[in-house]
Design a protein around this motif. Structure first.
Motif, short mmCIF file in Angstrom:
data_model
loop_
_atom_site.label_atom_id
_atom_site.label_comp_id
_atom_site.label_asym_id
_atom_site.label_seq_id
_atom_site.Cartn_x
_atom_site.Cartn_y
_atom_site.Cartn_z
N ASN A 1 10.62 20.69 9.15
CA ASN A 1 10.02 19.91 8.07
C ASN A 1 9.48 18.56 8.56
O ASN A 1 8.46 18.08 8.05
N ILE A 2 10.15 17.97 9.51
CA ILE A 2 9.64 16.71 10.08
C ILE A 2 8.28 16.92 10.75
O ILE A 2 7.38 16.09 10.66
N ASP A 3 8.14 18.06 11.43
CA ASP A 3 6.88 18.37 12.11
C ASP A 3 5.72 18.62 11.14
O ASP A 3 4.57 18.76 11.58
N GLU A 4 6.02 18.73 9.84
CA GLU A 4 4.96 18.92 8.85
C GLU A 4 4.50 17.60 8.21
O GLU A 4 3.57 17.60 7.39
N LEU A 5 5.15 16.53 8.60
CA LEU A 5 4.80 15.24 8.01
C LEU A 5 3.46 14.73 8.55
O LEU A 5 3.06 15.04 9.67
N PHE B 1 21.45 13.76 -0.02
CA PHE B 1 20.64 13.96 1.19
C PHE B 1 19.53 14.98 0.93
O PHE B 1 18.36 14.75 1.27
N ASN B 2 19.90 16.13 0.34
CA ASN B 2 18.92 17.18 0.09
C ASN B 2 17.80 16.70 -0.83
O ASN B 2 16.61 16.95 -0.59
N LYS B 3 18.20 16.00 -1.88
CA LYS B 3 17.22 15.53 -2.84
C LYS B 3 16.27 14.51 -2.20
O LYS B 3 15.04 14.58 -2.39
N MET B 4 16.85 13.59 -1.43
CA MET B 4 16.02 12.56 -0.81
C MET B 4 15.12 13.14 0.26
O MET B 4 13.93 12.79 0.37
N LEU C 1 17.81 7.46 4.03
CA LEU C 1 18.28 8.84 4.06
C LEU C 1 19.59 8.95 4.84
O LEU C 1 20.52 9.66 4.41
N LEU C 2 19.65 8.26 5.96
CA LEU C 2 20.86 8.34 6.78
C LEU C 2 22.07 7.70 6.10
O LEU C 2 23.22 8.02 6.45
N ILE D 1 11.05 13.05 0.45
CA ILE D 1 10.32 12.51 1.61
C ILE D 1 9.34 13.54 2.14
O ILE D 1 8.17 13.23 2.42
N HIS D 2 9.81 14.77 2.24
CA HIS D 2 8.95 15.84 2.77
C HIS D 2 7.76 16.07 1.85
O HIS D 2 6.61 16.21 2.29
N ARG D 3 8.04 16.13 0.56
CA ARG D 3 6.96 16.38 -0.40
C ARG D 3 5.92 15.27 -0.37
O ARG D 3 4.72 15.53 -0.43
N THR D 4 6.40 14.03 -0.26
CA THR D 4 5.49 12.88 -0.32
C THR D 4 4.75 12.67 1.00
O THR D 4 3.52 12.52 1.03
#
Length: 706
Positions: free
Chosen positions: A689-693, A621-624, A594-595, A628-631
């Motif tokens: 969004n990271i906190d939802e992983l 970036f947005n797509k990736m 991602l980075l 990641i968030h969805r998965t």
């Protein structure tokens, strides 16, 4: 008297007085067939004492005797000594007769056995026998028997005094059994003694059984303790139970005093074996009743083999409780009771408590033996260990109650049973190894969560490690280890203190057999998990799976002092290092890619930002990130600490880089729709969004603040 069934179980040397009576009756019949007895020798005795008084002719004088049975009686004639007797009633004074009997016994003892001119038997002996029989009939009537506890102190003392006198008279007369003139009297007095002992024996048995009433009253006032049936080896039910009053023989002081008096009477009367048998049967039944009240049923080996494990487990819990109580409750209380009743006969008391103890222990060991013979299964390990420990620790405390010969037999039996359990436990660990190897499922665990095999194995090892000392002993004493002997040829001796000290100093030590077994199981589990991680196509998810399982293993080991000491610090540090490597692999495979979208390389040409390339960078970036968030919101990290560590490390890695990139290039876009189209997330949105992983829940992709 004992029932026919009970008589059949009496040892040959301990037959009750019934058999003696039969033998003496047979001898009496043989004698009657070969000899003629004068009327004075064998007077016809009516049923009652009053009737018997009228049949005795003549005044009871000291010189009245029973005549020689060999004197020939012509048909139609009456014996001369009977004709000369004047008709008069029997002397009603038992005390006077008792004095005469005592004097007669004393006179007999002074006679020489080789004297061929023995005196004739005086008639007052028959009078005495009639009065004692009448007293027995009053107490032991089939219509209205009198219980011993209902007799007054004077009546009971008088009865025992008469019984003692009859016993001494019988013993004194038996010294002259070779003289035919004493045959009838010996049988006569022996019959009276047997009749009296019959009553005494029944009353002795009745008083011994009287403890049931006291226990019943106690149980009606107190609720019955509940028993835990959990198979969890950490359960409190495995601790020794408090002493309960119902486990001790409950006799009133009055009954205990009567038991002492009756036992002495039977022993002095020559019926020691019958007394011991009655006592043994009564107390054996009481102990078996106690087993039943504590939830333990008597089962055959076949019954145990057919039991479902859940039912057998409950029986084992009851067995453990009872076996622990044997040496601290049951046997000491039985010894106290036996010593009190047979205080004048310590050898009898010692023999009885030894017999009762070995009878109960044998019954309990039969159950343990049957359990050891059941089919081996992993869930049985902990109950097997409980039984193994009880046999090891409790049996030595019983040795003081048993004879040396019985102690040797008991040690040999318990050692054999323990070896069976040890073999089963070692085999169970072997089966655990095989079950890990055989777990080759091709379906990965959803979300990379902790695998059920990991949970089962680690919980199993954690519980097993709580029996560390016992399992060390089991593997050290019973496992056959193929090894190359060292130059000294010495066997391994496990020293827990040395093990800990050497571990802390990072020195290599020789591991104990049980440690080797634990290491082997852990290595097999690691290999299995590594194979299962390859079932995931996503390398990042594979790393999450290994982190989840690795963290679970380390937490279990860290939370148990026993298993931690077995695995050692070196092993723990190695596994912690492996966990960090999986973490780095995850970050590289997921967030490193991602980075790469935020890499400014190629954005500027001749010092100017190429807008289409910048748009592609933000779009990628947005797509990736959305993907990641969805998965990864569906992925699972159940350990809160690991979950927090992952989120923090991701935020520290992504947010600063994104904020820098955004601050540097966001102004290139035209404010308004163009900015909103390409700058989809603010740094705060990324953090949210990271906190939802890793919650294991599907979430809408790319949520942003409004």
């Amino acid at each position: 008297m004992d029932t026919d069934k009970e008589k059949s179980n009496i040892p040959e040397k301990s037959q009750s007085f019934v058999s003696r009576n039969n033998e003496k009756d047979e001898k009496n019949e043989d004698y009657d067939q070969n000899s003629q007895i004068t009327t004075a020798e064998a007077p016809e005795l009516p049923d009652g004492a009053e009737g018997k008084q009228d049949d005795v002719a003549g005044e009871a004088k000291q010189d009245d005797v029973v005549t020689d049975p060999e004197t020939e009686i012509k048909e139609g004639e009456q014996p001369t000594d009977v004709e000369n007797q004047e008709s008069s009633p029997l002397p009603p004074d038992l005390n006077k007769l008792s004095e005469e009997i005592d004097q007669y016994i004393s006179n007999l003892s002074s006679l020489q056995r080789d004297d061929s001119n023995f005196p004739n038997v005086p008639i007052f002996i028959e009078h005495f026998a009639i009065l004692v029989e009448a007293k027995i009939e009053d107490y032991d009537s089939s219509d209205s028997p009198v219980k011993w506890s209902k007799l007054s102190e004077q009546d009971s003392a008088s009865f025992l005094d008469s019984l003692n006198r009859v016993s001494r008279l019988s013993s004194a007369l038996s010294e002259f059994s070779s003289d035919y003139k004493y045959a009838y009297t010996i049988n006569r007095i022996g019959g009276v003694l047997q009749r009296a002992i019959s009553y005494i024996e029944e009353e002795f048995k009745s008083l011994l059984d009287d403890h049931k009433l006291s226990n019943l009253e106690h149980n009606n006032n107190d609720s019955k303790p509940k028993q835990s049936t959990s198979s969890n080896p950490n359960q409190d039910a495995l601790e020794p139970d408090p002493v309960e009053e119902t486990n001790s023989p409950a006799y009133s002081e009055e009954n205990l005093s009567n038991l002492i008096r009756l036992s002495r009477a039977m022993i002095l009367g020559g019926y020691e074996s019958e007394c011991r048998l009655v006592y043994f049967v009564a107390r054996r039944n009481a102990l078996e009743e106690s087993l039943h009240k504590n939830g333990f049923e008597k089962h055959s080996i076949d019954d145990v083999q057919k039991m479902h494990w859940e039912s057998l487990e409950r029986e084992i819990v009851a067995w453990l409780k009872i076996f622990r109580q044997c040496s601290v409750v049951h046997f000491p209380s039985e010894q106290k009771l036996s010593d009190a009743i047979f205080s004048d006969y310590p050898s009898i008391s010692e023999c009885l408590i030894s017999s009762l103890s070995i009878n109960m222990v044998t019954q309990l060991l039969t159950f343990a033996k049957a359990v050891a013979m059941t089919k081996r299964a992993a869930e049985k390990l902990f109950k097997f260990l409980d039984i193994y420990e009880v046999l090891r620790d409790v049996v030595p405390t019983m040795e003081s109650l048993l004879s040396p010969e019985i102690v040797d037999e008991l040690k040999a039996e318990t050692s054999l049973i323990r070896s069976w359990f040890a073999e089963s436990m070692i085999s169970i660990f072997g089966e655990l190894e095989n079950s890990i190897k055989a777990d080759s499922g091709k379906t990965p665990v959803p979300g990379g969560a902790v695998h059920p095999l990991t949970r089962y194995t680690m919980n199993y090892l954690k519980y097993a490690s709580e029996y560390k000392d016992s399992l060390e002993q089991v593997f050290r004493e019973h496992q056959k280890i193929d090894r190359v002997e060292s130059a000294t040829g010495s066997d391994f001796e496990y020293n827990p203190e040395a093990q800990v000290q050497n571990s802390n100093n990072d020195q290599t030590v020789k591991q104990s057999p049980f440690q080797l077994q634990m290491m082997k199981v852990m290595d097999l589990l690691d290999a299995n998990l590594d194979a299962k991680s390859k079932l995931y196509r996503d390398i990042s998810l594979s790393s999450i799976f290994m982190m989840n399982n690795g963290r679970y293993i380390l937490q279990k080991i860290k939370g148990s002092t026993e298993i931690n000491s077995l695995m050692g610090d070196t092993w723990y540090r190695k596994r912690s290092s492996d966990l960090r490597q999986y973490h780095k692999c995850y970050q590289r495979e997921t967030w490193g890619k991602l980075l790469s979208c935020l890499n400014p390389e190629g954005l500027s040409v001749n010092g100017k930002v190429v807008k289409p390339v910048l748009k592609e960078k933000f779009n990628s970036f947005n797509k990736m990130f959305d993907e990641i968030h969805r998965t990864q919101t569906c992925w699972v990290v159940s350990d809160e600490q690991l979950q927090s560590e992952l989120r923090v490390s991701i935020s520290n890695m992504v947010i600063p880089a994104y904020r820098s990139f955004l601050g540097r290039f966001s102004s290139i876009f035209t404010p308004g729709r163009q900015t909103e189209k390409y700058v989809k997330y603010q740094p705060e949105d990324i953090e949210t969004n990271i906190d939802e992983l890793f919650d294991g829940n599907a979430a809408p992709a790319g949520r942003r603040r409004i």
